[in-house]
Scaffold this motif. Sequence first.
Motif, PDB file in Angstrom:
ATOM      1  N   UNK A  50       1.244  -1.461   0.135  1.00  0.00           N
ATOM      2  CA  UNK A  50      -0.317  -0.381   0.094  1.00  0.00           C
ATOM      3  C   UNK A  50       1.031   0.855  -0.266  1.00  0.00           C
ATOM      4  N   UNK A  51       1.803   0.834   0.839  1.00  0.00           N
ATOM      5  CA  UNK A  51       3.125   2.143   0.679  1.00  0.00           C
ATOM      6  C   UNK A  51       3.507   2.608  -0.015  1.00  0.00           C
ATOM      7  N   UNK A  52       3.846   1.778  -0.983  1.00  0.00           N
ATOM      8  CA  UNK A  52       4.409   1.226  -2.118  1.00  0.00           C
ATOM      9  C   UNK A  52       3.780   2.398  -3.537  1.00  0.00           C
ATOM     10  N   UNK A  53       2.517   2.163  -3.389  1.00  0.00           N
ATOM     11  CA  UNK A  53       1.341   2.743  -4.123  1.00  0.00           C
ATOM     12  C   UNK A  53       1.637   4.134  -4.197  1.00  0.00           C
ATOM     13  N   UNK A  58       2.875   9.179  -6.369  1.00  0.00           N
ATOM     14  CA  UNK A  58       3.216  10.294  -5.983  1.00  0.00           C
ATOM     15  C   UNK A  58       4.052  10.875  -6.888  1.00  0.00           C
ATOM     16  N   UNK A  59       4.879   9.986  -7.016  1.00  0.00           N
ATOM     17  CA  UNK A  59       6.479   9.838  -8.470  1.00  0.00           C
ATOM     18  C   UNK A  59       5.968  10.445  -9.090  1.00  0.00           C
ATOM     19  N   UNK A  63       5.711  13.646 -12.196  1.00  0.00           N
ATOM     20  CA  UNK A  63       6.246  12.919 -13.147  1.00  0.00           C
ATOM     21  C   UNK A  63       5.659  13.886 -14.314  1.00  0.00           C
ATOM     22  N   UNK A  64       4.334  13.540 -13.890  1.00  0.00           N
ATOM     23  CA  UNK A  64       3.035  14.060 -15.017  1.00  0.00           C
ATOM     24  C   UNK A  64       3.706  15.683 -14.777  1.00  0.00           C
ATOM     25  N   UNK A  65       3.219  16.585 -14.059  1.00  0.00           N
ATOM     26  CA  UNK A  65       3.771  17.800 -13.639  1.00  0.00           C
ATOM     27  C   UNK A  65       4.408  18.161 -14.041  1.00  0.00           C
ATOM     28  N   UNK A  66       5.955  17.715 -14.523  1.00  0.00           N
ATOM     29  CA  UNK A  66       7.016  17.879 -14.885  1.00  0.00           C
ATOM     30  C   UNK A  66       6.707  17.745 -16.483  1.00  0.00           C
TER      31      UNK A  66
END
Length: 89
Positions: A50-53, A58-59, A63-66
């Motif tokens: 879950x934490x990984x997801x 968030x990553x 990435x999409x924002x950049x």
Amino acid sequence: MRYGVKCAVCGGLFDTPSNNAKYCSDGCKEQGIKLKRKAWEELNPNYNSEAGKVFRGKQKAKRMERHQQFLKDKAAAIEKITGGVFLNE
Ligand SMILES: [Zn+2]
């Protein structure tokens, strides 16, 4: 005031000035923290995935924002060069 306490790891009796001490020594404390962590992980088996997801989500958002920013900058650069004329509009 000192309290008599039974160590949560080795079961040995010890006395302490603290009213919330659980362990007789640093060694038992370390062991106790590990055991507590292990017990918690057994109660929450999906924690890592879950934490990984959440982390990967968030990553991806970053990435999409950049990428969006990159597209905007690219469009602005092209607009500057062409004076805002786009052949495919
Ligand atoms: Zn102990």
